[in-house]
Design a protein around this motif. Structure first.
Motif, PDB file in Angstrom:
ATOM      1  N   GLN A 188       5.728   4.169   1.952  1.00 38.48           N
ATOM      2  CA  GLN A 188       6.353   5.305   2.626  1.00 38.48           C
ATOM      3  C   GLN A 188       7.144   4.845   3.846  1.00 38.48           C
ATOM      4  OE1 GLN A 188       7.806   7.969   2.061  1.00 38.48           O
ATOM      5  NE2 GLN A 188       6.082   9.331   1.661  1.00 38.48           N
TER       6      GLN A 188
ATOM      7  N   LEU B  64      -4.745   6.810   7.575  1.00 38.52           N
ATOM      8  CA  LEU B  64      -3.399   6.257   7.570  1.00 38.52           C
ATOM      9  C   LEU B  64      -2.367   7.313   7.933  1.00 38.52           C
ATOM     10  CD1 LEU B  64      -1.642   3.823   7.085  1.00 38.52           C
ATOM     11  CD2 LEU B  64      -1.659   4.323   4.635  1.00 38.52           C
ATOM     12  N   ARG B  65      -2.641   8.563   7.597  1.00 33.35           N
ATOM     13  CA  ARG B  65      -1.709   9.646   7.932  1.00 33.35           C
ATOM     14  C   ARG B  65      -1.460   9.705   9.427  1.00 33.35           C
ATOM     15  NH1 ARG B  65      -2.645  15.018   4.277  1.00 33.35           N
ATOM     16  NH2 ARG B  65      -0.886  15.705   5.516  1.00 33.35           N
TER      17      ARG B  65
ATOM     18  N   LEU C 133       3.604  12.698   3.757  1.00 31.10           N
ATOM     19  CA  LEU C 133       2.285  12.124   3.998  1.00 31.10           C
ATOM     20  C   LEU C 133       1.189  12.736   3.143  1.00 31.10           C
ATOM     21  CD1 LEU C 133       2.423  11.970   7.911  1.00 31.10           C
ATOM     22  CD2 LEU C 133       3.295  10.325   6.236  1.00 31.10           C
TER      23      LEU C 133
ATOM     24  N   ILE D 115      -1.161  10.362   1.269  1.00 30.01           N
ATOM     25  CA  ILE D 115      -1.732   9.286   2.071  1.00 30.01           C
ATOM     26  C   ILE D 115      -3.110   9.701   2.582  1.00 30.01           C
ATOM     27  CG2 ILE D 115      -1.330   7.783   4.053  1.00 30.01           C
ATOM     28  CD1 ILE D 115       0.799   7.513   1.921  1.00 30.01           C
TER      29      ILE D 115
ATOM     30  N   SER E 140       0.851  -1.195   0.000  1.00 29.05           N
ATOM     31  CA  SER E 140       0.000   0.000   0.000  1.00 29.05           C
ATOM     32  C   SER E 140       0.886   1.244   0.000  1.00 29.05           C
ATOM     33  CB  SER E 140      -0.888   0.013   1.238  1.00 29.05           C
ATOM     34  OG  SER E 140      -0.092   0.202   2.410  1.00 29.05           O
ATOM     35  N   GLY E 141       0.265   2.402  -0.252  1.00 28.67           N
ATOM     36  CA  GLY E 141       1.019   3.648  -0.244  1.00 28.67           C
ATOM     37  C   GLY E 141       1.683   3.905   1.103  1.00 28.67           C
ATOM     38  N   GLY E 142       0.950   3.618   2.169  1.00 33.20           N
ATOM     39  CA  GLY E 142       1.522   3.814   3.499  1.00 33.20           C
ATOM     40  C   GLY E 142       2.699   2.902   3.765  1.00 33.20           C
TER      41      GLY E 142
END
Length: 336
Positions: free
Chosen positions: A140, A168-169, A161, A164, A135-137
């Motif tokens: 990162q 999730l941030r 962030l 995101i 996932s994007g998170g």
């Protein structure tokens, strides 16, 4: 001397001056946020510190040394970007280990440091995954691990962030702060999100048009803005001209600049309160907007619209068109 010192920094792109004689200090171990709207110069200053941009004039010092003209590789600074910039053909552990392999560190050391970094960003068990399966998170987090595994003196985070989702941030905010505290890093975080800055920072430097508008801890930044811009960018102030303030308070205050009032400091009641040490004025409810656990009223006071925040109690306490009284202490009317 401070751990990091920017001294009279100017940066031009042709005739466009992006940084305007900026001087600011950062102490060792602080989590510092450069906050401001797009184009204000905050990311440019970060890239100058990393050595990715040359400054036009001024000096940058780190740990007592002038690093103004040092190559990026010689600054021992880690950086996490908005875009993850992971190698798509490498696994998670290969991405994290890449910098250590370039430095020709021993294989056992690399393995140990990669595992430690993975656990720190809560990605243990994802070693063999490729970026496109994350996932994007998670991606990162890999980018963060790739930076901290190098054991940098300073960690720079350039809007990491912003791509995101909101839920999730919050989780990643906590992860970044935990990594910062566990490793005792000096971290500089760039964002345009004032809520993010308030939650994460020891110190906030608010940027405006290439200059530092205000520098302070988050509470002071929120409660004591020094200018109209600071009040408009931090929080959700009612910004009044001297004339508007005099109209609603029915006073003849000799003001030369505006007044800022936080919506939550205004008390709203159906009957006129009895008090001698607050401004009291009446108005009519024009509108109301639920904002999570807060209900925001818009009250018309002699054609001046004021925002008033109260805790939301699942129903509108005052219907539109209701006459109400507002009161506020003078100490909460901030002269700008």
């Amino acid at each position: 001397m401070s751990y990091i010192e920017f001294r009279n920094i100017n940066k031009y792109y042709g005739s466009n001056q992006v940084l305007k004689n900026i001087s600011l200090n950062i102490e060792k171990g602080q989590f510092v946020t450069l906050l401001g709207p797009s184009g204000c110069g905050k990311s440019t200053l970060l890239r100058c510190l990393a050595g990715l941009e040359e400054i036009s004039s001024g000096h940058i010092f780190m740990d007592g040394n002038d690093i103004t003209n040092l190559e990026p590789k010689d600054r021992n600074i880690g950086m996490v970007f908005q875009h993850y910039s992971l190698f798509p053909n490498m696994t998670v552990e290969e991405n994290i280990a890449f910098g250590l392999k370039i430095k020709k560190r021993p294989a056992t050391e690399i393995k140990e440091k990669v595992q430690t970094a993975l656990e720190m960003v809560e990605l243990h068990g994802k070693e063999k995954y490729y970026p496109d399966s994350l996932s994007g998170g998670q991606q990162q987090r890999v980018a963060l691990a790739r930076s901290i595994v190098q054991e940098p003196k300073v960690l720079l985070l350039d809007e990491p962030l912003s791509a995101i989702d909101a839920k999730l941030r919050k989780s990643l905010q906590n992860s970044i702060k935990e990594v910062h505290q566990k490793l005792g890093l000096t971290s500089i975080f760039v964002t345009h999100d004032q809520d993010e800055a308030m939650v994460m920072s020891d110190v906030i430097h608010l940027f405006h048009d290439g200059r530092v508008e205000q520098s302070s801890d988050p509470i002071t930044m929120y409660t004591s803005p020094v200018s109209k811009f600071a009040a408009s960018f931090i929080g959700n102030y009612n910004l009044l001209t001297p004339e508007e303030f005099n109209i609603i308070t029915m006073q003849k205050n000799n003001l030369t600049s505006g007044v800022a009032i936080r919506p939550e400091t205004l008390q709203i009641t159906p009957n006129k309160p009895v008090t001698d040490d607050e401004y009291i004025f009446s108005g009519v409810i024009m509108d109301n907007t639920p904002k999570g656990n807060v209900l925001q009223y818009h009250v018309n006071v002699k054609s001046v619209i004021l925002k008033v925040d109260v805790l939301f109690r699942s129903k509108v306490l005052f219907p539109n068109g209701t006459k109400v009284y507002l009161s506020v202490a003078d100490k909460n009317c901030i002269r700008l």
